[in-house]
Design a protein around this motif. Structure first.
Motif, PDB file in Angstrom:
ATOM      1  N   SER A 267       0.803  -1.219   0.000  1.00  0.00           N
ATOM      2  CA  SER A 267       0.000   0.000   0.000  1.00  0.00           C
ATOM      3  C   SER A 267       0.834   1.267   0.000  1.00  0.00           C
ATOM      4  O   SER A 267       1.806   1.362   0.748  1.00  0.00           O
ATOM      5  CB  SER A 267      -0.897   0.020   1.242  1.00  0.00           C
ATOM      6  OG  SER A 267      -1.681  -1.137   1.310  1.00  0.00           O
ATOM      7  N   PRO A 268       0.419   2.262  -0.787  1.00  0.00           N
ATOM      8  CA  PRO A 268       1.086   3.560  -0.719  1.00  0.00           C
ATOM      9  C   PRO A 268       0.676   4.317   0.547  1.00  0.00           C
ATOM     10  O   PRO A 268      -0.282   3.951   1.230  1.00  0.00           O
ATOM     11  CB  PRO A 268       0.589   4.285  -1.976  1.00  0.00           C
ATOM     12  CG  PRO A 268      -0.700   3.637  -2.299  1.00  0.00           C
ATOM     13  CD  PRO A 268      -0.623   2.228  -1.810  1.00  0.00           C
ATOM     14  N   GLU A 269       1.411   5.363   0.832  1.00  0.00           N
ATOM     15  CA  GLU A 269       1.099   6.219   1.975  1.00  0.00           C
ATOM     16  C   GLU A 269      -0.327   6.749   1.836  1.00  0.00           C
ATOM     17  O   GLU A 269      -0.789   7.040   0.741  1.00  0.00           O
ATOM     18  CB  GLU A 269       2.085   7.382   2.018  1.00  0.00           C
ATOM     19  CG  GLU A 269       1.951   8.237   3.254  1.00  0.00           C
ATOM     20  CD  GLU A 269       3.011   9.326   3.312  1.00  0.00           C
ATOM     21  OE1 GLU A 269       2.720  10.375   3.894  1.00  0.00           O
ATOM     22  OE2 GLU A 269       4.112   9.121   2.778  1.00  0.00           O
ATOM     23  N   GLY A 270      -1.009   6.874   2.946  1.00  0.00           N
ATOM     24  CA  GLY A 270      -2.368   7.396   2.946  1.00  0.00           C
ATOM     25  C   GLY A 270      -3.433   6.316   2.874  1.00  0.00           C
ATOM     26  O   GLY A 270      -4.622   6.598   2.929  1.00  0.00           O
ATOM     27  N   THR A 271      -3.021   5.063   2.769  1.00  0.00           N
ATOM     28  CA  THR A 271      -3.956   3.944   2.694  1.00  0.00           C
ATOM     29  C   THR A 271      -4.654   3.749   4.036  1.00  0.00           C
ATOM     30  O   THR A 271      -4.086   3.981   5.090  1.00  0.00           O
ATOM     31  CB  THR A 271      -3.201   2.660   2.291  1.00  0.00           C
ATOM     32  OG1 THR A 271      -2.807   2.789   0.926  1.00  0.00           O
ATOM     33  CG2 THR A 271      -4.043   1.416   2.459  1.00  0.00           C
ATOM     34  N   THR A 272      -5.892   3.311   3.982  1.00  0.00           N
ATOM     35  CA  THR A 272      -6.687   3.026   5.170  1.00  0.00           C
ATOM     36  C   THR A 272      -6.901   1.521   5.278  1.00  0.00           C
ATOM     37  O   THR A 272      -7.141   0.857   4.274  1.00  0.00           O
ATOM     38  CB  THR A 272      -8.066   3.716   5.079  1.00  0.00           C
ATOM     39  OG1 THR A 272      -7.865   5.126   4.983  1.00  0.00           O
ATOM     40  CG2 THR A 272      -8.932   3.405   6.282  1.00  0.00           C
ATOM     41  N   PHE A 273      -6.814   0.998   6.489  1.00  0.00           N
ATOM     42  CA  PHE A 273      -7.122  -0.408   6.760  1.00  0.00           C
ATOM     43  C   PHE A 273      -8.213  -0.419   7.814  1.00  0.00           C
ATOM     44  O   PHE A 273      -7.976  -0.083   8.972  1.00  0.00           O
ATOM     45  CB  PHE A 273      -5.884  -1.153   7.261  1.00  0.00           C
ATOM     46  CG  PHE A 273      -6.045  -2.652   7.276  1.00  0.00           C
ATOM     47  CD1 PHE A 273      -5.491  -3.425   6.270  1.00  0.00           C
ATOM     48  CD2 PHE A 273      -6.752  -3.281   8.282  1.00  0.00           C
ATOM     49  CE1 PHE A 273      -5.636  -4.799   6.270  1.00  0.00           C
ATOM     50  CE2 PHE A 273      -6.907  -4.662   8.293  1.00  0.00           C
ATOM     51  CZ  PHE A 273      -6.340  -5.420   7.287  1.00  0.00           C
ATOM     52  N   ALA A 274      -9.431  -0.755   7.411  1.00  0.00           N
ATOM     53  CA  ALA A 274     -10.565  -0.774   8.335  1.00  0.00           C
ATOM     54  C   ALA A 274     -10.942  -2.226   8.600  1.00  0.00           C
ATOM     55  O   ALA A 274     -11.029  -3.028   7.673  1.00  0.00           O
ATOM     56  CB  ALA A 274     -11.755  -0.033   7.719  1.00  0.00           C
ATOM     57  N   PHE A 275     -11.122  -2.549   9.871  1.00  0.00           N
ATOM     58  CA  PHE A 275     -11.516  -3.915  10.190  1.00  0.00           C
ATOM     59  C   PHE A 275     -12.294  -3.964  11.490  1.00  0.00           C
ATOM     60  O   PHE A 275     -12.194  -3.085  12.331  1.00  0.00           O
ATOM     61  CB  PHE A 275     -10.290  -4.835  10.267  1.00  0.00           C
ATOM     62  CG  PHE A 275      -9.333  -4.539  11.376  1.00  0.00           C
ATOM     63  CD1 PHE A 275      -9.338  -5.289  12.538  1.00  0.00           C
ATOM     64  CD2 PHE A 275      -8.398  -3.526  11.259  1.00  0.00           C
ATOM     65  CE1 PHE A 275      -8.444  -5.036  13.556  1.00  0.00           C
ATOM     66  CE2 PHE A 275      -7.488  -3.266  12.263  1.00  0.00           C
ATOM     67  CZ  PHE A 275      -7.515  -4.025  13.428  1.00  0.00           C
ATOM     68  N   SER A 276     -13.081  -5.000  11.606  1.00  0.00           N
ATOM     69  CA  SER A 276     -13.822  -5.218  12.841  1.00  0.00           C
ATOM     70  C   SER A 276     -13.035  -6.209  13.691  1.00  0.00           C
ATOM     71  O   SER A 276     -12.272  -7.022  13.174  1.00  0.00           O
ATOM     72  CB  SER A 276     -15.211  -5.772  12.533  1.00  0.00           C
ATOM     73  OG  SER A 276     -15.105  -6.980  11.814  1.00  0.00           O
ATOM     74  N   PHE A 277     -13.209  -6.098  14.986  1.00  0.00           N
ATOM     75  CA  PHE A 277     -12.559  -7.039  15.896  1.00  0.00           C
ATOM     76  C   PHE A 277     -13.381  -7.131  17.167  1.00  0.00           C
ATOM     77  O   PHE A 277     -14.244  -6.293  17.416  1.00  0.00           O
ATOM     78  CB  PHE A 277     -11.115  -6.619  16.195  1.00  0.00           C
ATOM     79  CG  PHE A 277     -10.982  -5.338  16.957  1.00  0.00           C
ATOM     80  CD1 PHE A 277     -10.798  -5.346  18.332  1.00  0.00           C
ATOM     81  CD2 PHE A 277     -11.034  -4.119  16.302  1.00  0.00           C
ATOM     82  CE1 PHE A 277     -10.675  -4.156  19.028  1.00  0.00           C
ATOM     83  CE2 PHE A 277     -10.902  -2.929  16.986  1.00  0.00           C
ATOM     84  CZ  PHE A 277     -10.724  -2.947  18.362  1.00  0.00           C
ATOM     85  N   VAL A 278     -13.126  -8.163  17.934  1.00  0.00           N
ATOM     86  CA  VAL A 278     -13.834  -8.339  19.195  1.00  0.00           C
ATOM     87  C   VAL A 278     -12.855  -8.128  20.351  1.00  0.00           C
ATOM     88  O   VAL A 278     -11.651  -8.291  20.185  1.00  0.00           O
ATOM     89  CB  VAL A 278     -14.484  -9.739  19.299  1.00  0.00           C
ATOM     90  CG1 VAL A 278     -15.538  -9.911  18.223  1.00  0.00           C
ATOM     91  CG2 VAL A 278     -13.459 -10.853  19.224  1.00  0.00           C
ATOM     92  N   ASP A 279     -13.412  -7.753  21.495  1.00  0.00           N
ATOM     93  CA  ASP A 279     -12.559  -7.615  22.668  1.00  0.00           C
ATOM     94  C   ASP A 279     -12.415  -8.972  23.357  1.00  0.00           C
ATOM     95  O   ASP A 279     -13.073  -9.951  23.000  1.00  0.00           O
ATOM     96  CB  ASP A 279     -13.077  -6.533  23.612  1.00  0.00           C
ATOM     97  CG  ASP A 279     -14.458  -6.821  24.169  1.00  0.00           C
ATOM     98  OD1 ASP A 279     -14.901  -7.991  24.151  1.00  0.00           O
ATOM     99  OD2 ASP A 279     -15.106  -5.876  24.629  1.00  0.00           O
ATOM    100  N   LYS A 280     -11.529  -9.037  24.335  1.00  0.00           N
ATOM    101  CA  LYS A 280     -11.210 -10.313  24.974  1.00  0.00           C
ATOM    102  C   LYS A 280     -12.391 -10.898  25.755  1.00  0.00           C
ATOM    103  O   LYS A 280     -12.550 -12.115  25.805  1.00  0.00           O
ATOM    104  CB  LYS A 280      -9.974 -10.153  25.857  1.00  0.00           C
ATOM    105  CG  LYS A 280      -8.736  -9.918  25.008  1.00  0.00           C
ATOM    106  CD  LYS A 280      -7.489  -9.715  25.825  1.00  0.00           C
ATOM    107  CE  LYS A 280      -6.332  -9.439  24.871  1.00  0.00           C
ATOM    108  NZ  LYS A 280      -5.078  -9.236  25.592  1.00  0.00           N
ATOM    109  N   ALA A 281     -13.240 -10.056  26.323  1.00  0.00           N
ATOM    110  CA  ALA A 281     -14.431 -10.558  27.024  1.00  0.00           C
ATOM    111  C   ALA A 281     -15.394 -11.213  26.028  1.00  0.00           C
ATOM    112  O   ALA A 281     -15.966 -12.266  26.312  1.00  0.00           O
ATOM    113  CB  ALA A 281     -15.121  -9.429  27.778  1.00  0.00           C
ATOM    114  N   SER A 282     -15.546 -10.614  24.863  1.00  0.00           N
ATOM    115  CA  SER A 282     -16.419 -11.199  23.835  1.00  0.00           C
ATOM    116  C   SER A 282     -15.852 -12.512  23.318  1.00  0.00           C
ATOM    117  O   SER A 282     -16.591 -13.458  23.038  1.00  0.00           O
ATOM    118  CB  SER A 282     -16.607 -10.220  22.678  1.00  0.00           C
ATOM    119  OG  SER A 282     -17.293  -9.068  23.107  1.00  0.00           O
ATOM    120  N   LEU A 283     -14.528 -12.575  23.175  1.00  0.00           N
ATOM    121  CA  LEU A 283     -13.885 -13.821  22.748  1.00  0.00           C
ATOM    122  C   LEU A 283     -14.134 -14.932  23.767  1.00  0.00           C
ATOM    123  O   LEU A 283     -14.481 -16.057  23.399  1.00  0.00           O
ATOM    124  CB  LEU A 283     -12.390 -13.609  22.545  1.00  0.00           C
ATOM    125  CG  LEU A 283     -11.575 -14.851  22.169  1.00  0.00           C
ATOM    126  CD1 LEU A 283     -12.028 -15.419  20.834  1.00  0.00           C
ATOM    127  CD2 LEU A 283     -10.088 -14.515  22.127  1.00  0.00           C
TER     128      LEU A 283
END
Length: 131
Positions: free
Chosen positions: A44-60
């Protein structure tokens, strides 16, 4: 051919937007998540965005006790991305812009609803005759 080459050169510097919705919790731990982010940074070039969902440890922890085989297969969780990026040496490649909690562990309707209507909202629609 020259015009196509010029267009390709211009596109090489265009920032990308990576979206990994519903993926991270299935990765095999911190190292694999870090490899994913490093790989995306390399491509990726500079300025790229990486959007992702994740869960917290309590949810895991809740998911691993779930009746759902799919939720029991969750492997990765993170409570706070800022320190995690630092710990894995990713803060040079990625800047944490925002982290949003979509709900709290504990389940529907008081936990995360992910944009779903609660039973109370559905009932309200039904009382007014709007289905």
């Amino acid at each position: 051919a020259q015009q196509q080459q010029q267009q390709e050169e211009e596109e090489e510097g265009t920032p990308l937007c990576w979206v990994a919705e519903g993926l991270s919790m299935y990765l095999q731990g911190d190292e694999v998540m870090a490899q994913l982010l490093r790989g995306a940074a390399e491509l990726s070039p500079e300025g790229t965005t990486f959007a992702f969902s994740f869960v917290d440890k309590a949810s895991l922890a809740d998911a691993q006790q779930s009746r759902s085989a799919l939720q029991r297969s969750w492997k990765w969780a993170c409570d706070d991305l800022g320190p995690w990026l630092q710990q894995w040496g990713l803060s040079r490649e990625w800047e944490l812009v925002t982290q949003v909690a979509v709900g709290t562990p504990g389940g529907f309707p008081h936990g995360a609803t992910y944009g779903c209507w609660t039973p109370e909202q559905i009932s309200a629609w039904r009382r007014r005759g709007r289905t």
